[in-house]
Design a protein around this motif. Sequence first.
Motif, short mmCIF file in Angstrom:
data_model
loop_
_atom_site.label_atom_id
_atom_site.label_comp_id
_atom_site.label_asym_id
_atom_site.label_seq_id
_atom_site.Cartn_x
_atom_site.Cartn_y
_atom_site.Cartn_z
N ILE A 103 -11.49 21.12 82.39
CA ILE A 103 -12.82 20.55 82.15
C ILE A 103 -12.73 19.36 81.03
O ILE A 103 -13.10 18.36 81.20
CB ILE A 103 -13.75 21.76 81.53
CG1 ILE A 103 -14.10 22.59 82.71
CG2 ILE A 103 -15.13 21.10 81.06
CD1 ILE A 103 -14.76 24.03 82.20
N HIS A 106 -10.87 16.29 82.59
CA HIS A 106 -11.77 15.83 83.48
C HIS A 106 -12.79 14.75 82.83
O HIS A 106 -13.04 13.86 83.16
CB HIS A 106 -12.65 16.98 84.34
CG HIS A 106 -13.13 16.47 85.65
ND1 HIS A 106 -13.70 17.15 86.56
CD2 HIS A 106 -13.54 15.29 86.33
CE1 HIS A 106 -14.09 16.60 87.70
NE2 HIS A 106 -14.15 15.12 87.47
N ALA A 107 -13.44 15.29 81.90
CA ALA A 107 -14.40 14.59 80.98
C ALA A 107 -13.60 13.42 80.62
O ALA A 107 -14.16 12.21 80.63
CB ALA A 107 -14.89 15.46 79.84
N GLU A 110 -13.10 10.92 83.22
CA GLU A 110 -14.23 10.08 83.83
C GLU A 110 -14.72 8.92 82.82
O GLU A 110 -15.34 8.03 82.96
CB GLU A 110 -15.43 11.10 83.88
CG GLU A 110 -15.36 12.31 84.73
CD GLU A 110 -16.68 13.31 84.61
OE1 GLU A 110 -16.67 14.06 85.70
OE2 GLU A 110 -17.03 13.35 83.86
N TRP A 125 -10.53 16.88 91.66
CA TRP A 125 -11.43 17.17 92.59
C TRP A 125 -10.90 17.81 93.78
O TRP A 125 -11.46 18.76 94.13
CB TRP A 125 -12.37 15.72 93.06
CG TRP A 125 -13.53 15.38 91.96
CD1 TRP A 125 -13.56 14.20 91.49
CD2 TRP A 125 -14.61 16.09 91.86
NE1 TRP A 125 -14.77 13.86 90.96
CE2 TRP A 125 -15.26 15.05 90.98
CE3 TRP A 125 -15.05 17.43 92.24
CZ2 TRP A 125 -16.53 15.62 90.37
CZ3 TRP A 125 -16.34 17.75 91.52
CH2 TRP A 125 -16.99 17.00 90.76
#
Lengths: 142, 342
Positions: A103, A106-107, A110, A125
């Motif tokens: 998590i 991923h942040a 991004e 993904w």
Amino acid sequence: MKPDIPAVLAELAGLVARNAAPGLDPAERAGALSLSAALLGMAAEAWDGAAQRLVEENRALRALLADAGDRTGPDAGLAGAKDEDLKISVLSATNARLRAGLIALHAVVEGEDSPEARALESRIWQELRLSTERRRMSSALA
Amino acid sequence: MGSADLAPRLAAYAARRMPTASDVEVRDLSRISGGASRQTYRFRLTWSEDGAPRERRMILRRDPPVSLIDTERRVEFEAYRAFFGSKVPVPEMIWLEEGTEALDLPFSVAAEITGYEAAPALLWTEPYLAAHETLARNKWTILGEIARADPFALGLDQVMPPPEPEGCWVRELGMWETVLDADEAEPLPIARAAIRWLRANPPPPAQKIGVVHGDFRTGNFLYDRQGDIHGVLDWEMAHLGDPLEDLGWSLNPVWNFKRDLAGGLVPDGVAIAYWEAASGLRADPAAVHWWTLFNCVKGQAIWISSARAWIDGGNREPIMVLPAWGLQNPQDRAILKVMDHL
């Protein structure tokens, strides 16, 4: 799966025993037993593959975190370990730490604007999609 | 309290609420399985009045100590009352008791609507298969009627705080993210990614502040073989907000029942067209997409909180485990589908 399967099975054992007693409302008994049957079916389906799923997923998550390099920050140490203890409770706890690391990664990804970040995001993904494939059950409600 | 103890106490309560009645009795009290947010029973109330025997079939809904959805029972009660007698069919509400003296827990009593089905599974069998188009038209037309209603004229703003049109999504997303923060038993990378996307891509302000049922889906209404709907149930999560929120919940792919159709009935576009015709509102595609994804997150929060209630020991009913085990992964896959990552 949360709640954990052993805890639910123990609770169901007590529930079935209580429903064996005479004099219960038939509708309440039928409701309790039909729900118990559904949960037992799900537990049975999840049981055989549980350890395999967790080992496979932990391995994939470690590979992702390792390839992310400096982006993993304080979670970098998660990438190098191995699953030595194959108890499902231990594998699940490790899986939770790795998914928390995912998590955070991923942040971070991004927020980056680079081809490397997009490639890593695409892999994240892909892993998330695979994680739902590993958890699929024919007895799922939807 | 078992059914045997419950019946005389309920009869005593009914007698107090019906001062002109005598010989008040509760008969055939039996629990209806499946309700995760309320303990639900059906019964016959019999009494004498003006020298004549009377009877009415009723439903008792009692709050369990810890439920799947923690909601205000007065909000639910007033939502039912507001729509009774309108184009939105609902059962008649009879009593609301918020105290714990009568039956140990707060409860409400409503008239029972008999003779119809609610279970989604029956819809995929004959003779119901032939009625899907009619049922879908009725389903999304009724949802459009809920959206068309004026909550201020209905007095619902007295029990449901109205948000500003531009603040609907902030309030709802914040509320359900808080539930996830508090109740998750393990990290949820897919739901967290969806929340980040939702915050980065907010929807337009609501076209109006409307009544949001909050759980309008196949399974929460009573239907017949012809596809007519006779009662919209489960208003526990009713609130005021963007009417598109309800449309998005109805399009959440977990309610497709593995059929790849909205509600398991018709393509999304058909459902949306019925809703637009009845509501008089426009379903902007980007806004519908946002609210559908939001409702996937909301669904995940509900399934997670049912697991939490079981884990913490507040409610060890098997119905609390069923959505956690049976819907959490399908809900994650629904998020991936809506975000085009499946």
